[in-house]
Design a protein around this motif. Structure first.
Motif, mmCIF file in Angstrom:
data_model
loop_
_atom_site.group_PDB
_atom_site.id
_atom_site.type_symbol
_atom_site.label_atom_id
_atom_site.label_comp_id
_atom_site.label_asym_id
_atom_site.label_seq_id
_atom_site.Cartn_x
_atom_site.Cartn_y
_atom_site.Cartn_z
ATOM 1 N N LYS A 1 39.119 41.945 38.564
ATOM 2 C CA LYS A 1 39.781 40.677 38.273
ATOM 3 C C LYS A 1 39.594 39.703 39.426
ATOM 4 O O LYS A 1 39.683 40.093 40.596
ATOM 5 N N HIS A 2 39.342 38.447 39.088
ATOM 6 C CA HIS A 2 39.055 37.431 40.090
ATOM 7 C C HIS A 2 40.031 36.273 39.955
ATOM 8 O O HIS A 2 40.522 35.963 38.868
ATOM 9 N N GLY A 3 40.267 35.593 41.074
ATOM 10 C CA GLY A 3 40.976 34.331 41.051
ATOM 11 C C GLY A 3 42.485 34.469 41.117
ATOM 12 O O GLY A 3 43.053 35.557 41.220
ATOM 13 N N SER A 4 43.133 33.307 41.034
ATOM 14 C CA SER A 4 44.581 33.232 41.189
ATOM 15 C C SER A 4 45.296 32.907 39.885
ATOM 16 O O SER A 4 46.500 32.628 39.895
ATOM 17 N N GLY A 5 44.594 32.951 38.763
ATOM 18 C CA GLY A 5 45.211 32.591 37.491
ATOM 19 C C GLY A 5 46.167 33.625 36.934
ATOM 20 O O GLY A 5 46.782 33.406 35.888
ATOM 21 N N PHE A 6 46.320 34.773 37.621
ATOM 22 C CA PHE A 6 47.236 35.816 37.158
ATOM 23 C C PHE A 6 48.630 35.672 37.761
ATOM 24 O O PHE A 6 49.524 36.458 37.436
ATOM 25 N N ASP A 7 48.836 34.696 38.664
ATOM 26 C CA ASP A 7 50.106 34.590 39.388
ATOM 27 C C ASP A 7 51.302 34.502 38.450
ATOM 28 O O ASP A 7 52.319 35.197 38.638
ATOM 29 N N LEU A 8 51.230 33.634 37.453
ATOM 30 C CA LEU A 8 52.375 33.419 36.563
ATOM 31 C C LEU A 8 52.704 34.691 35.803
ATOM 32 O O LEU A 8 53.878 35.054 35.658
ATOM 33 N N ALA A 9 51.662 35.369 35.297
ATOM 34 C CA ALA A 9 51.899 36.606 34.553
ATOM 35 C C ALA A 9 52.520 37.674 35.449
ATOM 36 O O ALA A 9 53.443 38.399 35.036
ATOM 37 N N ILE A 10 52.060 37.787 36.688
ATOM 38 C CA ILE A 10 52.607 38.786 37.616
ATOM 39 C C ILE A 10 54.068 38.485 37.919
ATOM 40 O O ILE A 10 54.931 39.377 37.891
ATOM 41 N N ALA A 11 54.382 37.222 38.203
ATOM 42 C CA ALA A 11 55.761 36.839 38.529
ATOM 43 C C ALA A 11 56.700 37.127 37.370
ATOM 44 O O ALA A 11 57.795 37.688 37.553
ATOM 45 N N LEU A 12 56.304 36.756 36.155
ATOM 46 C CA LEU A 12 57.189 36.946 35.002
ATOM 47 C C LEU A 12 57.340 38.417 34.645
ATOM 48 O O LEU A 12 58.417 38.856 34.224
#
Length: 510
Positions: free
Chosen positions: A76-87
């Motif tokens: 997995k690449h990039g920072s687009g997973f932040d919201l999913a991880i936080a929630l």
């Protein structure tokens, strides 16, 4: 407290895979651990998520949090997973209902204060989510217009993590924050450029129309000031608007490159004109982390213009040979293969020698060997794939005076001719997988239904027998001949159209 999960999207090229984000709270020492092959940017999400949650009024659970990104074998690449991880973490802690978080796909990068930043590649990511059957996505407010371009998707745009928590049912008071947006960027094509501005060079103007009608590649050779760059910049204005599929593809490539798409899909063909210092990776795509499209991919369904072509590195030019034939770029990595479209029209421009004065009547300071070495930087196999090769001369004073009387062709009129020619080609090719003459194969062009009489191709046959052109060049002349016929409104090419096509192919040598 327990296990919670939601979903996000991992992009490899324009293709997207669904990633399940699982969060579990254990009774061990405090910490947040990411597993599932995250790259360096994604591994740093732990600190971003922790700070964003604290500044949003819902600090993470002090016990150890384990976040798994599944499938684990997919990097997995990039920072687009932040919201999913936080929630997922906050749902595991009971701050928001796990059922609500699990029913929505989440994409977005968090700032430390909890705001959501626009994420590159939002359009292809949402397209991938739709193809996998997901109908509700939560994205940064700065990406909501772009995500809404995908039909059949319910888009929830939120400006911050706090807004996302409130939407999922957290009992928090809303706090207004500034919406983070991507900086605006000018379009690569200037629609004010008109063919009517071109003085003289009637052969080059005709060649541009033929190229636009059939989707042919062009090489222009001429001294500085002859108008090569001016002509190339006006080629996109002769091309028709993009169809729905092409518009979606061009918009997705723009989004993946980190450039804003806006509230509507891109409908005009793009123009890419990279500097001659570009690297092979920047030309075709690549990157040490996430694979990004290069200039050739971003020029899909438009024009790739290489000014001062001999100044480009040989490796960069030769990297275009395979995409010119296949219309596709494949970038291989140890654990993934990314595919990008590459159906562009290549326009090359070059001076006749390093000083540019050879053949102009001015003194040329280049030795014969220097001139040969300069143009030899353009390899034979590359030039053999260029359908139209034309010498462009400087405009004379007489032509300049005559131009004042008007009578020059405008881009609007030329585009109408191109549209009519493409319609004729599409009708002829309706039972084939192609829509443009440049896409037709040699066997089909020489087949029973489209074969031209021997008297029509006599000049072309002699050029092949004498070694003046290759078999690939033979077929490319036939393609250009059909484009000329479509442009002039005749049903089949005659000897004149074939002769004109051969001249456009060998015009530099004449």
């Amino acid at each position: 407290m327990g296990l919670a999960r939601t979903r996000s999207v991992a992009l490899i090229g324009l293709a997207g895979s669904i990633v399940e984000v699982e969060a579990d709270i254990s009774s061990q020492l405090p910490g947040l651990r990411l597993i599932g092959l995250p790259d360096a940017a994604l591994a740093e999400a732990a600190e971003r998520v922790r700070a964003a949650a604290k500044n949003s009024g819902c600090a993470l659970n002090p016990h150890k949090l384990t976040v798994n990104l599944s499938p684990a074998a997919l990097r997995k690449h990039g920072s687009g997973f932040d919201l999913a991880i936080a929630l997922a973490c906050l749902a595991a802690d009971g701050v928001v209902p796990a059922e609500s978080v699990g029913a929505v796909l989440h994409i977005g990068e968090l700032a430390l204060d909890g705001r959501l930043r626009p994420t590159p590649g939002m359009l292809p990511a949402v397209i991938a989510a739709a193809r996998w059957g997901y109908r509700t996505v939560m994205v940064p407010a700065g990406n909501s217009d772009e995500a809404a371009l995908v039909p059949g998707i319910r888009v929830i745009g939120v400006a911050s993590l706090r807004d996302a928590l409130i939407w999922h049912g957290a009992r928090l008071e809303p706090i207004a924050v500034d919406v983070l947006t991507a900086p605006a960027e000018e379009d690569s094509v200037d629609e004010s450029l008109d063919l009517i501005d071109v003085v003289g060079n009637d052969e080059a103007i005709l060649a541009l129309q033929v190229a636009a009608a059939g989707g042919h590649h062009v090489f222009m050779l001429g001294p500085p000031g002859a108008g090569k760059t001016m002509l190339a910049a006006r080629l996109p204005g002769l091309l028709p608007d993009l169809g729905p599929a092409a518009s979606l593809e061009v918009s997705s490539l723009r989004s993946l490159s980190g450039r804003p798409v806006g509230r509507s899909l891109i409908t005009r063909p793009p123009l890419e004109a990279p500097h001659h210092t570009i690297t092979a990776a920047a030309m075709v795509g690549g990157g040490s982390g996430q694979i990004r499209p290069g200039a050739a991919a971003r020029a899909s369904h438009g024009v790739l213009f290489l000014d001062e072509a001999p100044e480009f590195a040989a490796a960069v030019l030769d990297a275009l040979r395979q995409p010119l034939e296949s219309g596709r770029i494949s970038i291989h990595r140890a654990n993934a293969v990314a595919h990008f479209p590459a159906r562009f029209q290549l326009v090359l421009a070059a001076n006749p020698c390093p000083c540019g004065q050879y053949g102009t009547g001015d003194d040329c300071s280049c030795a014969p060997n220097s001139r040969r070495r300069y143009l030899a930087r353009l390899s034979g196999p590359l030039l053999d794939r260029i359908d139209i090769q034309l010498a462009v001369k400087r405009v004379s004073a007489a032509e300049l005076r005559l131009s004042a009387d008007g009578g020059r062709l405008s881009s609007a009129v030329a585009r109408e001719r191109v549209l009519a020619a493409r319609a004729a080609a599409a009708e002829r090719l309706k039972d084939t997988p192609w829509t443009l003459n440049s896409e037709a194969t040699g066997p089909w062009l020489r087949g029973r239904q489209t074969r031209l009489a021997g008297s029509v191709t006599a000049l072309l046959d002699r050029a092949l027998e004498r070694g003046g052109i290759t078999m690939r060049g033979y077929d490319r002349v036939l393609r250009v001949a059909w484009s000329i016929a479509d442009l002039t409104g005749v049903s089949r090419p005659g000897a004149d159209e074939v002769g004109q096509a051969l001249y456009l192919r060998k015009g530099m040598a004449s």
